[in-house]
Design an enzyme around this catalytic site. Structure first.
Site, PDB file in Angstrom:
ATOM      1  N   CYS A 153      15.632 -37.373 -52.096  1.00 22.95           N
ATOM      2  CA  CYS A 153      15.019 -38.709 -52.014  1.00 22.95           C
ATOM      3  C   CYS A 153      15.870 -39.813 -52.671  1.00 22.95           C
ATOM      4  O   CYS A 153      15.921 -40.938 -52.173  1.00 22.95           O
ATOM      5  CB  CYS A 153      13.612 -38.682 -52.600  1.00 22.95           C
ATOM      6  SG  CYS A 153      13.464 -37.718 -54.107  1.00 22.95           S
ATOM      7  N   HIS A 246      11.788 -45.035 -56.008  1.00 24.11           N
ATOM      8  CA  HIS A 246      12.888 -44.724 -56.919  1.00 24.11           C
ATOM      9  C   HIS A 246      13.798 -45.947 -57.076  1.00 24.11           C
ATOM     10  O   HIS A 246      14.302 -46.494 -56.085  1.00 24.11           O
ATOM     11  CB  HIS A 246      13.733 -43.571 -56.370  1.00 24.11           C
ATOM     12  CG  HIS A 246      13.056 -42.231 -56.374  1.00 24.11           C
ATOM     13  ND1 HIS A 246      11.832 -41.995 -56.960  1.00 24.11           N
ATOM     14  CD2 HIS A 246      13.459 -41.025 -55.883  1.00 24.11           C
ATOM     15  CE1 HIS A 246      11.511 -40.716 -56.819  1.00 24.11           C
ATOM     16  NE2 HIS A 246      12.478 -40.117 -56.162  1.00 24.11           N
TER      17      HIS A 246
END
Ligand code: NAP
Length: 355
Positions: A153, A246
């Site tokens: 990710c 993120h």
């Protein structure tokens, strides 16, 4: 069996392995109204198999679980599901064996798990970057089926931000510090007493993935194999008390000597085949530069362009390398379920999907 064209009357039947987890739920949410794909099977562990999806899942998505999906039975992860593509959101401890068994039974497996990412026969794909790697599928050793993987990710946003810089100026070295959301650890993930009021400066195996996966993604397909790039990457990975999204602070050393304006222009202009083909899950623009010096932020930008856009900001000179900047991308959408669905759409468009 006929290759799918873009006037197909029936949607392509798909299944989700690991449908009850953090990424599996995101698949259910994103696929419930997908114009090409129709969810025909939800599978998870023996703990969940036999229950209805509503009983088995701890539904965490913002929209309510639909009655239709909630009533579907959860099946065991055995390769007899009524579909041709399976999206895998399985825990890595079991993904290897299960995904291989599905591929050997003739399914197209598109996985979020790490197990096959480094396999030389398996593409590690970001459709805006390395579509050409899909040609590896002609040489895969999994019988009639195929396996394609989605990167880690944190790598998805990072590699997308580097792609236009590499094309235009050449990327030599990268230093990145990630601040990764709790949902990246799955459900229930990190204990609340560990993550509340805290930052954890370690995520098992993550720094190795961030340092190595881009080398394969930016590699070149030669003689039926990918020749990895030799970009030097150093990563620090941290878990922070953010639900989704993120944030990554990146420093980059380039071969060329562009101005700040040229870099921003090349990010904002960046577009690739998924955009040209207007694939349903493709963001209109993969990269968005924000001039506000306090941007990007997880809370504000994670849903950018369906959660598939990467927000970038704070581009400035770096005293150690050439430039530094900040990116924000949605870990369970761009970095997992959404990115994986975009891979499936790309495979349909490229004629790799038969049903
Ligand atoms: P998760 O919330 O822990 O979900 C794991 C799923 O695997 C659940 O559906 C679980 O089913 C199933 N499972 C566990 N043991 C199984 C078994 N023995 N047989 C069959 N199914 C089994 O994890 P996640 O965060 O969704 O992550 C899924 C995968 O995607 C992982 O490999 C992860 O590394 C990767 N990934 C995650 C993210 C993210 O942001 N979360 C991003 C990119 C990639 P039960 O509910 O029945 O136990």
């Amino acid at each position: 069996m006929m290759p799918v064209d873009f006037h197909f009357r029936e949607k392509i039947p798909v299944g989700i392995l690991g449908a009850t987890g953090a990424v599996g739920q995101k698949f259910v949410q994103l696929l419930s109204s997908h114009p090409w794909f129709c969810v025909k099977a939800l599978a998870a562990s023996e703990r969940s198999a036999g229950k209805s999806y509503r009983e088995a899942v701890n539904w965490l998505m913002p929209a309510p679980l639909s009655i239709e999906m909630g009533n579907m039975p959860v099946l065991p992860c055995v390769p007899n599901l009524p579909c041709s593509i399976v999206f895998s959101a399985l825990d890595a401890s079991v993904a290897g064996e299960i995904e291989k068994s599905f591929a050997e039974a003739g399914y197209i497996v598109i996985s979020n798990s790490r197990n096959f990412r480094t396999d030389p026969a398996v593409p590690l794909l970001i459709p805006e970057i390395n579509i050409a790697h899909l040609d590896l599928l002609h040489y895969q050793p999994f019988g009639k089926g195929k396996i394609v993987t989605n990167p880690n990710c944190s790598v998805c946003g990072l590699a997308l931000s580097l792609k236009p810089l590499d094309d235009q100026f050449g990327v030599e070295e990268v230093h990145v510090v990630t601040m990764q959301a709790i949902s990246g650890a799955g459900y229930p993930g990190v204990a609340s007493l560990d993550i509340l009021d805290n930052v954890i400066p370690f995520i098992s195996g993550e720094e190795e993935k961030v340092e190595n996966e881009p080398l394969k993604i930016f590699g070149v397909l030669k003689d039926k194999a990918i020749e990895n790039r030799t970009i030097k990457i150093s990563a620090h990975c941290n878990r922070v008390p953010v639900s989704d999204g993120h944030l990554e602070c990146v420093s980059v050393k380039l071969k060329g000597n562009p101005s700040r304006e040229e870099i921003i222009e090349c990010w904002n202009q960046f577009s690739a085949l998924p955009q040209a083909w207007r694939l349903p899950m493709a963001p209109v623009r993969p990269l968005h530069y924000f001039h506000d010096e306090a941007y990007p932020q997880a809370k504000r930008h994670r849903e950018l362009d369906k959660g598939m856009g990467v927000a970038i900001g704070r581009l400035r000179k770096c005293p150690l390398m050439d430039f530094k900047y900040v990116i924000l991308s949605h870990n369970t959408i761009r970095g997992a379920a959404g990115g994986t669905i975009l891979i499936a759409e790309t495979m349909v468009k490229k004629g790799f999907v038969y049903w």
